[in-house]
Design a protein around this motif. Structure first.
Motif, mmCIF file in Angstrom:
data_model
loop_
_atom_site.group_PDB
_atom_site.id
_atom_site.type_symbol
_atom_site.label_atom_id
_atom_site.label_comp_id
_atom_site.label_asym_id
_atom_site.label_seq_id
_atom_site.Cartn_x
_atom_site.Cartn_y
_atom_site.Cartn_z
ATOM 1 N N LYS A 13 -17.128 6.401 -12.370
ATOM 2 C CA LYS A 13 -18.003 7.334 -12.800
ATOM 3 C C LYS A 13 -19.173 7.021 -13.947
ATOM 4 O O LYS A 13 -20.169 7.513 -14.174
ATOM 5 C CB LYS A 13 -17.064 8.433 -13.508
ATOM 6 N N ASN A 14 -18.634 5.843 -14.456
ATOM 7 C CA ASN A 14 -19.532 5.185 -15.620
ATOM 8 C C ASN A 14 -20.553 4.559 -14.841
ATOM 9 O O ASN A 14 -21.383 3.681 -16.020
ATOM 10 C CB ASN A 14 -18.685 4.618 -16.611
ATOM 11 N N GLY A 15 -20.658 4.290 -13.816
ATOM 12 C CA GLY A 15 -21.794 3.680 -13.089
ATOM 13 C C GLY A 15 -21.577 2.029 -12.796
ATOM 14 O O GLY A 15 -22.228 1.546 -12.493
ATOM 15 N N GLU A 16 -19.987 1.662 -13.207
ATOM 16 C CA GLU A 16 -19.670 0.424 -12.833
ATOM 17 C C GLU A 16 -19.173 0.309 -11.456
ATOM 18 O O GLU A 16 -19.166 1.345 -10.729
ATOM 19 C CB GLU A 16 -19.013 -0.232 -13.975
ATOM 20 N N PHE A 17 -18.421 -0.947 -11.019
ATOM 21 C CA PHE A 17 -17.478 -0.904 -10.171
ATOM 22 C C PHE A 17 -16.363 -1.665 -10.174
ATOM 23 O O PHE A 17 -16.089 -2.316 -10.899
ATOM 24 C CB PHE A 17 -18.364 -1.413 -8.650
ATOM 25 N N ARG A 18 -15.211 -1.339 -9.279
ATOM 26 C CA ARG A 18 -14.133 -2.163 -9.497
ATOM 27 C C ARG A 18 -13.718 -2.669 -7.829
ATOM 28 O O ARG A 18 -14.023 -2.055 -6.848
ATOM 29 C CB ARG A 18 -12.899 -0.964 -9.620
ATOM 30 N N TRP A 19 -13.178 -3.957 -8.022
ATOM 31 C CA TRP A 19 -12.737 -4.431 -6.658
ATOM 32 C C TRP A 19 -11.586 -3.645 -6.135
ATOM 33 O O TRP A 19 -10.670 -3.629 -7.234
ATOM 34 C CB TRP A 19 -12.661 -6.055 -6.818
ATOM 35 N N ILE A 20 -11.597 -3.303 -4.995
ATOM 36 C CA ILE A 20 -10.355 -2.367 -4.383
ATOM 37 C C ILE A 20 -9.890 -3.209 -3.210
ATOM 38 O O ILE A 20 -10.801 -3.522 -2.214
ATOM 39 C CB ILE A 20 -10.710 -1.116 -4.146
ATOM 40 N N GLU A 21 -8.600 -3.208 -2.898
ATOM 41 C CA GLU A 21 -7.963 -4.057 -1.760
ATOM 42 C C GLU A 21 -7.773 -2.433 -1.096
ATOM 43 O O GLU A 21 -6.759 -1.694 -1.590
ATOM 44 C CB GLU A 21 -6.705 -4.582 -2.094
ATOM 45 N N VAL A 22 -8.134 -2.387 0.178
ATOM 46 C CA VAL A 22 -7.872 -1.088 1.021
ATOM 47 C C VAL A 22 -6.968 -1.474 1.957
ATOM 48 O O VAL A 22 -7.198 -2.486 2.829
ATOM 49 C CB VAL A 22 -8.991 -0.758 1.605
ATOM 50 N N TYR A 23 -6.039 -0.675 2.276
ATOM 51 C CA TYR A 23 -5.014 -0.654 3.503
ATOM 52 C C TYR A 23 -4.923 0.596 3.913
ATOM 53 O O TYR A 23 -4.871 1.656 3.253
ATOM 54 C CB TYR A 23 -3.597 -1.205 3.016
ATOM 55 N N ALA A 24 -5.373 0.762 5.040
ATOM 56 C CA ALA A 24 -5.453 2.251 5.721
ATOM 57 C C ALA A 24 -5.000 2.047 7.410
ATOM 58 O O ALA A 24 -4.942 1.193 7.877
ATOM 59 C CB ALA A 24 -6.945 2.541 5.890
ATOM 60 N N ARG A 25 -4.208 2.940 7.933
ATOM 61 C CA ARG A 25 -3.875 3.278 9.181
ATOM 62 C C ARG A 25 -4.273 4.615 9.826
ATOM 63 O O ARG A 25 -4.533 5.663 8.704
ATOM 64 C CB ARG A 25 -2.379 2.826 9.051
ATOM 65 N N LEU A 26 -4.058 4.844 10.928
ATOM 66 C CA LEU A 26 -4.263 5.831 11.630
ATOM 67 C C LEU A 26 -2.910 7.102 11.417
ATOM 68 O O LEU A 26 -1.914 6.394 11.270
ATOM 69 C CB LEU A 26 -4.698 5.822 13.247
ATOM 70 N N THR A 27 -3.386 8.385 11.404
ATOM 71 C CA THR A 27 -2.650 9.368 11.270
ATOM 72 C C THR A 27 -2.730 10.378 12.503
ATOM 73 O O THR A 27 -3.862 10.600 12.751
ATOM 74 C CB THR A 27 -2.297 10.209 10.215
ATOM 75 N N LYS A 28 -1.531 10.874 13.178
ATOM 76 C CA LYS A 28 -1.791 11.830 13.993
ATOM 77 C C LYS A 28 -1.061 13.026 13.768
ATOM 78 O O LYS A 28 0.181 13.134 12.956
ATOM 79 C CB LYS A 28 -1.374 11.250 15.638
ATOM 80 N N ASP A 29 -1.366 14.287 14.304
ATOM 81 C CA ASP A 29 -0.371 15.573 13.963
ATOM 82 C C ASP A 29 0.864 15.561 15.143
ATOM 83 O O ASP A 29 0.865 14.705 15.834
ATOM 84 C CB ASP A 29 -1.535 16.681 14.201
ATOM 85 N N GLN A 30 1.563 16.653 14.682
ATOM 86 C CA GLN A 30 2.748 16.693 15.659
ATOM 87 C C GLN A 30 2.279 16.973 17.236
ATOM 88 O O GLN A 30 3.205 16.874 17.886
ATOM 89 C CB GLN A 30 3.461 17.795 15.312
ATOM 90 N N TYR A 31 1.204 17.074 17.548
ATOM 91 C CA TYR A 31 0.639 17.172 18.795
ATOM 92 C C TYR A 31 0.397 15.727 19.449
ATOM 93 O O TYR A 31 -0.043 15.798 20.596
ATOM 94 C CB TYR A 31 -0.250 18.161 19.150
ATOM 95 N N GLY A 32 0.125 14.803 18.666
ATOM 96 C CA GLY A 32 -0.236 13.391 18.770
ATOM 97 C C GLY A 32 -1.642 13.179 18.801
ATOM 98 O O GLY A 32 -2.243 12.339 19.376
#
Length: 482
Positions: A176-195
């Motif tokens: 928010k102050n205009g700088e940046f942070r290095w971030i390690e991202v881990y992401a995976r797919l999600t599905k609802d109850q119907y697939g």
């Protein structure tokens, strides 16, 4: 009352089912061990009536516990108490669930398939400065550093399109102050109850400190490697051949082009390598410059601009620009900066370094602690500095003023200083004024010096020889002090 009981029971079971489903889902998809297990009473209450769950829900149901079923035959008051008790336990489980989320070091996030945040754990605000409220529902790329947005979006798309089951990478997130942070991202797919694909789920770990540490270690290693290499060249322990030329080219140095050297000397650098390296980092981004650690000094080789046409004035302007950058970092430093002449060829690095070094020595011989000094202004010191360490030079000093030095040491006098002042002035009256002495005292001391040395100070040749000897001695003292 029957309707009330039914409504309370159904509402509780519905809330419990939703919580249980979300809890199991997060625990499963984040790979967190089930350190908090739902009590058996909770499982059985949910399992009593599967119809409250949406069609297709994959939650595993346990056989209904008959003892639990008997609870519904209780009186109205007892049933309300029973439900209140279950609600209390449900709140407890909610707190446990929240504690797990809050104590994960990274941000736990969830997006819909369009890429808008649907959930962010509280650490999000601590890392980015953005509140949860102002972020939920916004497109995730709005918070990614501009240069990394294209890469990040491709990673997101590859998951949504099921080209990969998960993705792990490092990018920059804006704060928010205009700088940046290095971030390690881990992401995976999600599905609802119907697939059906519902979005992504994962974590964001702040690795800014780790990245900075790695960068510092890498820069320190490269600086040490570059410094050792250049120091070997300037000291003459490494000769420049084709292999050396190739390596120098990787540093940005072209032996076919003219260059100058600026040598920075500062007493504050002695024993403070970290401070010295910080200055090197400040100057390292200067276009056309190669900066290295010369033990207690800092060397700067410059081939930028029109250096081949460099004059003393333009070289001084470049030196002033260097000092300006340093003083922006630390205005309290006292720096002596020596500048070389322009040199070209395989030996240009060695030649320019020693010229810059000679300029700093000359400055210190004059008692200067800061300022810019050019090699061309050294005068006779150009010759004298080159002969430091030469046995002939040492013998010359001994023959010319050795007896006077010993006399001062034995008698506790300062006739060597008097000799220096006499040689610097055209008459004894000016010498007396400079030393705050009576003219007759200076005359007496002059006669004593002439007797000890066996010479006449009125002879030009004698004055020249003694002056050179005194300069050689002073230069040697400055070098030893460094």
């Amino acid at each position: 009352m029957g309707n009330v009981k039914k409504v309370l029971t159904e509402e509780f079971k519905r809330e419990a089912a939703i919580l249980h489903h979300n809890y199991e889902k997060i625990i499963r998809e984040l790979g967190i061990g089930k350190s908090v297990l739902f009590p058996y009473f909770y499982q059985t209450i949910i399992s009593q009536d599967a119809s409250i769950l949406e069609k297709g829900n994959q939650l595993k149901e346990k056989p209904f516990d008959k003892e639990a079923g008997k609870q519904y035959k209780l009186s109205n008051t007892e049933l309300v108490k029973y439900i209140d008790n279950l609600e209390s336990k449900l709140l407890y489980l909610e707190k446990k669930h929240k504690a797990i989320i809050d104590n994960v070091k990274g941000v736990i996030f969830q997006t819909n398939k369009a890429g808008c945040w649907t959930y962010l754990s509280p650490i999000w605000t601590r890392i980015t400065g953005f509140t949860i409220e102002e972020s939920i529902g916004k497109f995730f790329l709005n918070y990614v550093y501009a240069d990394d947005q294209e890469f990040h979006y491709k990673q997101f798309q590859s998951i949504i399109e099921e080209k990969r089951s998960y993705s792990r990478y490092e990018i920059r997130y804006s704060t928010k102050n205009g700088e940046f942070r290095w971030i390690e991202v881990y992401a995976r797919l999600t599905k609802d109850q119907y697939g059906n694909i519902s979005g992504t789920l994962g974590t964001l770990h702040d690795i800014t400190v780790q990245r900075k540490t790695e960068k510092m270690l890498h820069l320190a290693y490269e600086l040490r490697r570059r410094s050792d290499f250049l120091n070997d060249i300037v000291m003459g322990t490494t000769s420049v051949d084709e292999r050396i030329k190739d390596y120098m080219h990787t540093l940005g140095l072209d032996f076919s082009r003219p260059l100058i050297c600026c040598l920075l000397v500062c007493k504050d650098f002695i024993g403070r390598e970290k401070e010295q390296n910080n200055i090197i980092e400040v100057l390292g981004n200067e276009k056309g410059c190669i900066v290295w650690n010369c033990r207690n000094d800092i060397g700067v080789l410059y081939q930028g601009g029109n250096v081949e046409y460099a004059t003393v004035e333009s070289s001084m302007m470049f030196a002033h620009a260097l000092l300006e950058k340093i003083y922006q970092y630390d205005s309290q430093l006292k720096l002596v900066l020596g500048i070389s002449n322009v040199q070209t060829g395989l030996n240009s690095v060695r030649k320019t370094y020693w010229q810059g070094w000679s300029a700093t020595v000359a400055a210190q011989c004059q008692g200067k602690e800061d300022g810019i000094f050019h090699y061309k202004d050294l005068g006779i010191l150009q010759l004298l500095v080159k002969n430091i360490g030469n046995e002939g030079a040492k013998e010359f000093v001994k023959e010319q003023i050795g007896t006077l030095i010993r006399y001062d040491e034995e008698k506790g006098t300062n006739l060597v200083t008097t000799l220096e002042e006499i040689l610097q002035h055209s008459n004894l009256k000016k010498t007396a004024e400079k030393m705050f002495l009576h003219p007759k005292t200076v005359v007496f001391r002059k006669q004593r010096i002439e007797k000890i040395l066996g010479v006449s100070l009125d002879s030009f040749e004698t004055r020249l020889a003694l002056g050179v000897a005194l300069k050689l001695r002073l230069v040697n003292q400055v070098i030893k002090a460094n």
